[in-house]
Design an enzyme around this catalytic site. Sequence first.
Site, PDB file in Angstrom:
ATOM      1  N   ASP A 141       0.839  -1.206   0.000  1.00  0.00           N
ATOM      2  CA  ASP A 141       0.000   0.000   0.000  1.00  0.00           C
ATOM      3  C   ASP A 141       0.872   1.253   0.000  1.00  0.00           C
ATOM      4  O   ASP A 141       0.477   2.290   0.507  1.00  0.00           O
ATOM      5  CB  ASP A 141      -0.923  -0.022   1.221  1.00  0.00           C
ATOM      6  CG  ASP A 141      -2.031   1.006   1.117  1.00  0.00           C
ATOM      7  OD1 ASP A 141      -2.596   1.397   2.162  1.00  0.00           O
ATOM      8  OD2 ASP A 141      -2.327   1.449  -0.017  1.00  0.00           O
ATOM      9  N   LYS A 144       2.879   3.455  -5.656  1.00  0.00           N
ATOM     10  CA  LYS A 144       2.318   2.455  -6.586  1.00  0.00           C
ATOM     11  C   LYS A 144       3.355   1.964  -7.601  1.00  0.00           C
ATOM     12  O   LYS A 144       3.283   0.831  -8.028  1.00  0.00           O
ATOM     13  CB  LYS A 144       1.091   3.039  -7.297  1.00  0.00           C
ATOM     14  CG  LYS A 144       0.040   3.600  -6.316  1.00  0.00           C
ATOM     15  CD  LYS A 144      -0.242   2.669  -5.135  1.00  0.00           C
ATOM     16  CE  LYS A 144      -0.912   3.390  -3.990  1.00  0.00           C
ATOM     17  NZ  LYS A 144      -0.906   2.611  -2.713  1.00  0.00           N
ATOM     18  N   ASP A 169      -3.258  -3.049  -2.449  1.00  0.00           N
ATOM     19  CA  ASP A 169      -4.312  -2.037  -2.468  1.00  0.00           C
ATOM     20  C   ASP A 169      -4.193  -1.198  -3.739  1.00  0.00           C
ATOM     21  O   ASP A 169      -3.127  -1.118  -4.358  1.00  0.00           O
ATOM     22  CB  ASP A 169      -4.186  -1.121  -1.239  1.00  0.00           C
ATOM     23  CG  ASP A 169      -5.388  -0.193  -1.085  1.00  0.00           C
ATOM     24  OD1 ASP A 169      -5.232   0.888  -0.500  1.00  0.00           O
ATOM     25  OD2 ASP A 169      -6.493  -0.551  -1.561  1.00  0.00           O
ATOM     26  N   ASN A 170      -5.298  -0.580  -4.151  1.00  0.00           N
ATOM     27  CA  ASN A 170      -5.298   0.446  -5.211  1.00  0.00           C
ATOM     28  C   ASN A 170      -4.924  -0.058  -6.598  1.00  0.00           C
ATOM     29  O   ASN A 170      -4.342   0.687  -7.395  1.00  0.00           O
ATOM     30  CB  ASN A 170      -4.342   1.589  -4.842  1.00  0.00           C
ATOM     31  CG  ASN A 170      -4.586   2.119  -3.474  1.00  0.00           C
ATOM     32  OD1 ASN A 170      -3.711   2.062  -2.607  1.00  0.00           O
ATOM     33  ND2 ASN A 170      -5.783   2.641  -3.237  1.00  0.00           N
ATOM     34  N   GLU A 199     -11.390   4.130  -0.938  1.00  0.00           N
ATOM     35  CA  GLU A 199     -11.808   4.437   0.424  1.00  0.00           C
ATOM     36  C   GLU A 199     -12.662   5.702   0.501  1.00  0.00           C
ATOM     37  O   GLU A 199     -12.349   6.718  -0.096  1.00  0.00           O
ATOM     38  CB  GLU A 199     -10.597   4.582   1.367  1.00  0.00           C
ATOM     39  CG  GLU A 199      -9.494   5.483   0.887  1.00  0.00           C
ATOM     40  CD  GLU A 199      -8.410   4.740   0.134  1.00  0.00           C
ATOM     41  OE1 GLU A 199      -8.693   3.678  -0.452  1.00  0.00           O
ATOM     42  OE2 GLU A 199      -7.278   5.218   0.095  1.00  0.00           O
TER      43      GLU A 199
END
Length: 214
Positions: A141, A144, A169-170, A199
């Site tokens: 997380d 990126k 995540d993401n 989120e």
Amino acid sequence: TQSTRPQRLLGAVKKNATRGDPRSVVKAIDQFCRQKEWAMNVGDEKGCILDSVVSELNPATVLELGTYCGYSTVRIASMLPPHAKLITLEFNPDYAAVARQVIAWAGLEDKVQLVEGASGDLIPKMSEQFEVETFDLVFLDHWKDRYLPDTKLMEECGLLKKGSVLLADNVICPGTPEYLEYVRASPRYESQYFRSHLEYTKVEDGLEKSVFLG
Ligand SMILES: O=C(NC/C=C/[C@H]1O[C@@H](Sc2ccncc2)[C@H](O)[C@@H]1O)c1cc([N+](=O)[O-])cc(O)c1O
Ligand SMILES: [Mg+2]
């Protein structure tokens, strides 16, 4: 001097959460982010997916890349069995300082080792400096564009064993296209996408769970 968003988030934890009660810390942060200021925590919707992966895996060793304010650190650590350990890496000292207090407020300092530094520098030192052979779970997380290089680095350093789980995540927003292509195309991973939302918003996002096949 002006306070920072992480400092205001910490204030909300101290004001609204009960010491030693991780769920109340998680709730206080989600409430702050919904009602006051958005912040880049994994959040409650994706957090439930994270919880289900952790409880199914029951990991003894966890690595988190990107602590930020410690929201996912608290979510994960609160579900770990007694002697399990979570190592979380954070690059920004100001974020690390806030995260340490959030983790302490939740009463989870004994399960968490927050290490300040860059994942690219720390991953090669894991086995010698932190007495870890392999990780059962890695939660990605952080920046990126570091997901893929750090995954390759963990493979090279022998930190993944057959059955190790990467949870990222993401993968949609902000997005990690190179990482996603790698784990989905590689014969060394069994990958699965858990569709959710960014989120505290209605924007699509999701978690990618990739099991290392050895
Ligand atoms: O950018 C995002 N995350 C980057 C997170 C980065 C975190 O990890 C380290 S970097 C690092 C480097 C090397 N080693 C350890 C930590 C930073 O200091 C920060 O604490 C993000 C952005 C959005 N969004 O909507 O824009 C939503 C999200 O859920 C996100 O996670
Ligand atoms: Mg994130």
